[in-house]
Design a protein around this motif. Structure first.
Motif, PDB file in Angstrom:
ATOM      1  N   CYS A 188     -61.962  54.175 -90.737  1.00 32.07           N
ATOM      2  CA  CYS A 188     -60.757  54.902 -90.348  1.00 32.07           C
ATOM      3  C   CYS A 188     -60.500  56.024 -91.336  1.00 32.07           C
ATOM      4  N   CYS A 192     -52.847  55.727 -92.970  1.00 33.59           N
ATOM      5  CA  CYS A 192     -51.433  55.418 -92.781  1.00 33.59           C
ATOM      6  C   CYS A 192     -50.987  54.802 -94.102  1.00 33.59           C
ATOM      7  N   CYS A 195     -51.410  50.991 -94.970  1.00 29.40           N
ATOM      8  CA  CYS A 195     -52.565  50.268 -94.438  1.00 29.40           C
ATOM      9  C   CYS A 195     -53.766  50.256 -95.382  1.00 29.40           C
TER      10      CYS A 195
END
Ligand code: SAH
Ligand code: SF4
Length: 473
Positions: A188, A192, A195
């Motif tokens: 990813c 965020c 996270c």
């Protein structure tokens, strides 16, 4: 060379399979039972199928009973502290089984142990663990296990290089299941602020479309009727392979394969969900009209602090657009309650977004502080009890909405895929609508694995109830 795409050459996977054979020979005459225990997301489920594939090549059969296993592999999750505590508790309790069976090998892999502080903790406080390896080293599990078996010492391997793309690892799937996971990308790029995933899974890298299509064909040929495409953010599929298909193109390519199967996918980041994707979903007859579009919060300040790259209005626009193309869309979401500094008023914005959107279902989480993330450094003045109160209100609101939406199905006839028995309920089978809603059926077990037309006769917050009208061939 962290963060660089690193395609593992096919010869290196062949070498690992040779090592599997070596282990098989080494263990000839010994009992070989393995237990693979999986925590966390579907990506981990898919990874565990590969761990089982390697173990099967080493001659292992499988058990769910840790006391009788010769090798235990715990595939861990790091998304929330709660999962980590549960894993550590369960690993600690393996002391008993290992005492009774000193030859037992205990391996920990996956996201939790990719965090340096966790690997260190295992090293210090869990001497019963023989092998630790991170998600980027799954492809060389046989080599690492052989090292443990032959050198009789502990092996710790969680390299920071994270661009691995490995093809050709065998997988052992649950053969009774008509549902299959198909990982299309890994990692990813979004960071965020709450996270841990980008830190442990590395940067986004997509598998090549030809490899995905080959695997999809194999799955369909071996009886899969539902294929779920997996990635942390499937909407950015292909961005790292210039000139290749994007996610919508990939859906179209899979949709064109022969066979009667359904395509699902998760997860979609709202910032990258496009009109092209919604149009493609509507046009591809094999694609479920189901979207998991995590909003996380309904408040613009919180969304900004979360580093989500959309605001409430942009999110609502995407929802309206998706529903324009698919009026029967089943929509679900993830929400975090109690992000550091989230006020009662800001939480009200989340609650009224939920009322406005009317999701079919929600996955709700209380914020969990993750070491090394940006949000972990933010002041967090609200107590756990404050957050729990908000959480309970949100769940109550969603339960009411889910019950109302479910009640509207009563009297309709829907096509479902029957996927198994309902545990503890004699004579009841479970099935899913193409939108992914759970339907309990009273029907003969021969229906398992089949499509069926079902008349919905009842409902509650969590499920629909129905009776089969006829069986489709
Ligand atoms: N890549 C997916 C989700 C990965 S994690 C996505 O972006 O949608 C699954 C869900 O766990 C997230 O959507 C989020 O709601 C929740 N989550 C992630 N980190 C969390 C944390 N630190 N505390 C609480 N919930 C968290
Ligand atoms: Fe985590 Fe955000 Fe990436 Fe999802 S998109 S895995 S929530 S960083």
């Amino acid at each position: 060379m962290p963060y660089e795409r690193q395609e593992i050459a096919p010869e290196r996977i062949s070498q690992q399979l040779d090592i599997c054979q070596q282990i098989r020979n080494l263990r000839a005459g010994k009992a070989s039972l393995a237990f693979v225990d999986t925590y966390g997301c579907q990506q981990n489920e898919a990874d565990s199928e590969k761990l089982r594939g390697y173990l099967a090549a080493m001659g292992f059969s499988f058990t769910d009973n840790e006391a009788e296993a010769d090798v235990i592999v715990v595939n861990t999750c790091a998304v929330r502290e709660h999962a980590e505590m549960r894993i550590l508790g369960n690993v600690g309790s393996l002391n008993h089984t290992k005492k009774a069976k000193p030859e037992q090998l205990i391996c920990l892999c996956g996201c939790m142990v990719q965090q340096a502080h966790m690997a260190e903790k295992i090293k210090r406080s869990y001497p019963l663990v023989n092998l630790v390896f991170g998600p980027h080293e799954l492809w060389r599990f046989p080599e690492l296990l052989l090292r443990v078996m032959t050198k009789k010492g502990r092996v710790f391997s969680a390299a920071p290089s994270d661009g691995v793309v490995a093809e050709g690892i065998p997988a052992v799937r649950d053969r009774s299941s008509v549902k299959a996971w198909l990982s299309i990308m890994n990692g990813c790029n979004n960071f965020c602020s709450y996270c841990v995933v980008p830190y442990v899974r590395g940067r986004e890298r997509s598998r090549r479309a030809e490899d995905i299509l080959r695997e999809a064909k194999q799955l369909i040929d071996s009886g899969a009727k539902e294929i779920t495409l997996l990635g942390q953010n499937v909407n950015s599929y292909g961005k790292d392979i210039p000139g290749g298909p994007d996610f919508a193109d990939l859906i179209r390519m899979i949709n064109a394969l022969d066979g009667d199967f359904l395509i699902r996918f998760m997860t979609s980041h709202p910032k990258d969900a496009t009109e092209k994707l919604f149009r493609t979903m509507a046009e591809c007859e094999k694609c479920a009209h189901q979207l998991h579009l995590p909003v996380q919060s309904g408040n613009d300040r919180v969304l900004h602090a979360m580093n989500r790259y959309y605001d409430r209005a942009a999110y609502l626009e995407k929802v309206a657009l998706a529903r324009h193309y698919m009026p029967d869309l089943v929509l679900t979401s993830d929400i975090i309650v109690g992000f550091p500094g989230e006020t009662d008023e800001e939480f009200e914005d989340t609650l009224n977004l939920v009322r406005e959107v009317r999701y079919d279902a929600l996955f709700t989480f209380i914020y969990s502080k993750r070491e090394g993330t940006v949000a972990a450094k933010l002041p967090d003045p609200f107590t756990r009890a404050d957050k729990q109160r908000r959480f309970d209100r949100l769940v109550e609101e969603q339960n009411r909405i889910s019950a109302e939406l479910h009640a509207a199905y009563v009297g309709k006839t829907l096509r479902v895929l029957v996927d198994g028995r309902v545990p503890g309920r004699e004579g009841e089978l479970s099935s899913r609508t193409s939108g992914g809603r759970l339907v309990h059926l009273t029907a003969a077990p021969e229906l398992i694995g089949q499509w069926a037309q079902v008349r919905i006769t009842g409902s509650n917050t969590w499920a629909l109830y129905g009776t089969p009208e006829n069986r489709e061939e």
